[in-house]
Motif scaffolding. Structure first.
Motif, PDB file in Angstrom:
ATOM      1  N   ALA A   1      -6.696  -5.277   0.100  1.00  0.00           N
ATOM      2  CA  ALA A   1      -5.548  -4.706   0.803  1.00  0.00           C
ATOM      3  C   ALA A   1      -4.452  -5.746   0.976  1.00  0.00           C
ATOM      4  O   ALA A   1      -3.254  -5.450   0.808  1.00  0.00           O
TER       5      ALA A   1
ATOM      6  N   SER B   1      -0.745  -5.450  -0.704  1.00  0.00           N
ATOM      7  CA  SER B   1       0.419  -5.409   0.173  1.00  0.00           C
ATOM      8  C   SER B   1       1.423  -6.493  -0.198  1.00  0.00           C
ATOM      9  O   SER B   1       2.639  -6.258  -0.235  1.00  0.00           O
ATOM     10  N   GLN B   2       0.926  -7.674  -0.484  1.00  0.00           N
ATOM     11  CA  GLN B   2       1.822  -8.766  -0.862  1.00  0.00           C
ATOM     12  C   GLN B   2       2.564  -8.445  -2.149  1.00  0.00           C
ATOM     13  O   GLN B   2       3.777  -8.655  -2.256  1.00  0.00           O
TER      14      GLN B   2
ATOM     15  N   LEU C   1      -2.405   0.588   6.235  1.00  0.00           N
ATOM     16  CA  LEU C   1      -1.721   0.384   4.949  1.00  0.00           C
ATOM     17  C   LEU C   1      -0.626   1.428   4.737  1.00  0.00           C
ATOM     18  O   LEU C   1       0.335   1.168   4.012  1.00  0.00           O
TER      19      LEU C   1
ATOM     20  N   ARG D   1       2.389  -0.165   6.188  1.00  0.00           N
ATOM     21  CA  ARG D   1       2.736  -1.392   5.468  1.00  0.00           C
ATOM     22  C   ARG D   1       3.318  -1.085   4.094  1.00  0.00           C
ATOM     23  O   ARG D   1       4.177  -1.827   3.593  1.00  0.00           O
ATOM     24  N   TRP D   2       2.893   0.009   3.491  1.00  0.00           N
ATOM     25  CA  TRP D   2       3.385   0.352   2.163  1.00  0.00           C
ATOM     26  C   TRP D   2       4.530   1.368   2.207  1.00  0.00           C
ATOM     27  O   TRP D   2       5.060   1.748   1.166  1.00  0.00           O
TER      28      TRP D   2
END
Length: 405
Positions: A348, A352-353, A372, A375-376
């Motif tokens: 994950a 994400s990075q 996520l 975050r996405w």
């Protein structure tokens, strides 16, 4: 339980992982037949659940089609079945990881339950046809009728004294339509830790709703509900194995001599039908990306531009905790392969990075992805039912608030 849905590398043709198959399945639904026969193992159930779980169809889309094509009243039995799926998601939204623990005390203390499934159960050798047939179908087909799921869960928890979480994790591993909310909260409903009382069944119930190959007349299950309730409370010993009862001969589609639980995989098994590589920020740098994940295998969300990079992803640390059968991997990866020639498989954090380098990410959110989603930048799909505005403690309370009369 969440009903509604051969070998590795060959997904059951009954659940081809395509949009065309999902739409055909939806068009074939007969609401009147469903309402009359849904509780019978050979009834007219929809088998839409794998397509709903994996996002080839959205519940709001299914509900809109059913109401337009069949003019269903708001409280039709089929609408209520979609409601159960939404209700379980409602509980998940409010309880979070709490759905993986008993929501309240059950009929026995937690410590009284075993933490391992018995070998004869996993080998489909209990001697009880209803149980052995269900285990063979779970391991061999990845799908069970809702009634069979209830029977199997009740036997595991109340008949064999195994903790509901152990059984729920096992069933989730093998179901093609495995959804953490629907599956684990259904097991809690059966166990009595998510409902007012445990779910019990006997031979008469099986005879009423299942074909003869599943019957258990003359077995330990051919008894009254007071006896079954005593099992559930632990006042009498759980069923010892094997019990004395004939098991029906397996059908041609099932393994006649099952060796035990088939392997499950925390990563795509060998020969996976999609090329997967580690996350690479350079591949998405500055680009519009349509993010495809295991619970969003349908169409792109509104606003996703034509020509966006289609990027399937798999979250390695999620699957390390929740392995899947080879059949389910095949379903998901074959559908992903229809959308793009390759995808990413990474943690994950690494995903994400890398996605942070994209110009913009488009995609549908799903609670399996947890934080996520935010975050996405994924967006929730349209809701099939209104938000009741507070945590409802029962399906009936939730249903009365979200369905019109």
């Amino acid at each position: 339980m969440s009903a509604t849905p051969q070998t590795s590398g060959a997904t059951d043709q009954a659940f081809a992982p395509t949009l065309a198959a999902a739409r055909l399945r939806l068009q074939a639904v007969r609401p009147g037949d469903y309402a009359r026969s849904r509780n019978h193992l050979d009834g007219a159930v929809t088998r839409l659940s794998p397509y709903l779980t994996h996002g080839l169809l959205q519940p709001a889309q299914v509900l809109a089609h059913l109401q337009a094509a069949h003019n269903l009243p708001p409280r039709h039995k089929l609408v209520a079945e979609l409601g159960w799926r939404a209700w379980f998601r409602h509980v998940w939204q409010h309880e979070g990881a709490g759905i993986l623990r008993s929501l309240h005390a059950g009929p026995r203390p937690e410590a009284a339950y075993a933490r391992q499934l018995p070998a004869d159960l996993l080998q489909a050798r209990t001697g009880l046809a209803v149980v052995d047939q269900a285990v063979r179908a779970l391991h061999g087909q990845g799908w069970l009728h809702n009634h069979a799921r209830l029977w199997l869960a009740s036997y595991v928890v109340h008949g064999r004294g195994v903790h509901w979480r152990v059984g729920a994790d096992w069933m989730f591993r093998h179901l093609l339509d495995g959804d953490l909310a629907s599956n684990h909260l259904s097991w809690q409903w059966v166990a009595g830790t998510g409902s007012a009382k445990p779910y019990l069944f006997n031979a008469e119930n099986v005879r009423r709703f299942a074909p003869p190959a599943w019957w258990v007349d003359g077995s330990v299950l051919d008894t009254d509900y007071d006896t079954l309730a005593a099992w559930a409370r632990g006042e009498t010993a759980p069923v010892s194995a094997p019990v004395s009862a004939p098991t029906a001969a397996p059908t041609a589609t099932l393994d006649a001599d099952p060796p035990g639980e088939p392997p499950c995989w925390p990563a795509p098994p060998p020969g996976a039908p999609l090329r997967l590589t580690p996350a690479d920020p350079q591949a998405v740098a500055g680009r519009e990306v349509w993010l495809v994940h295991a619970w969003a295998l349908g169409e792109p969300p509104p606003g996703c531009p034509v020509g966006a990079l289609v990027l399937p992803v798999g979250v390695a640390d999620w699957h390390a905790r929740w392995p899947w059968s080879a059949r389910r991997w095949d379903f998901v990866l074959r559908r992903m392969g229809q959308l793009a020639p390759q995808g990413w498989w990474d943690t994950a954090a690494a995903l994400s990075q890398a996605l942070g380098a994209a110009g913009r990410v488009h995609g549908w959110a799903d609670p399996h992805l947890g934080d996520l989603n935010a975050r996405w930048g994924l967006r929730p799909p349209p809701a099939a039912f209104a938000d009741p505005g507070r945590r409802c403690r029962s399906f009936s309370d939730w249903w009365s608030r979200v369905s019109a009369d």
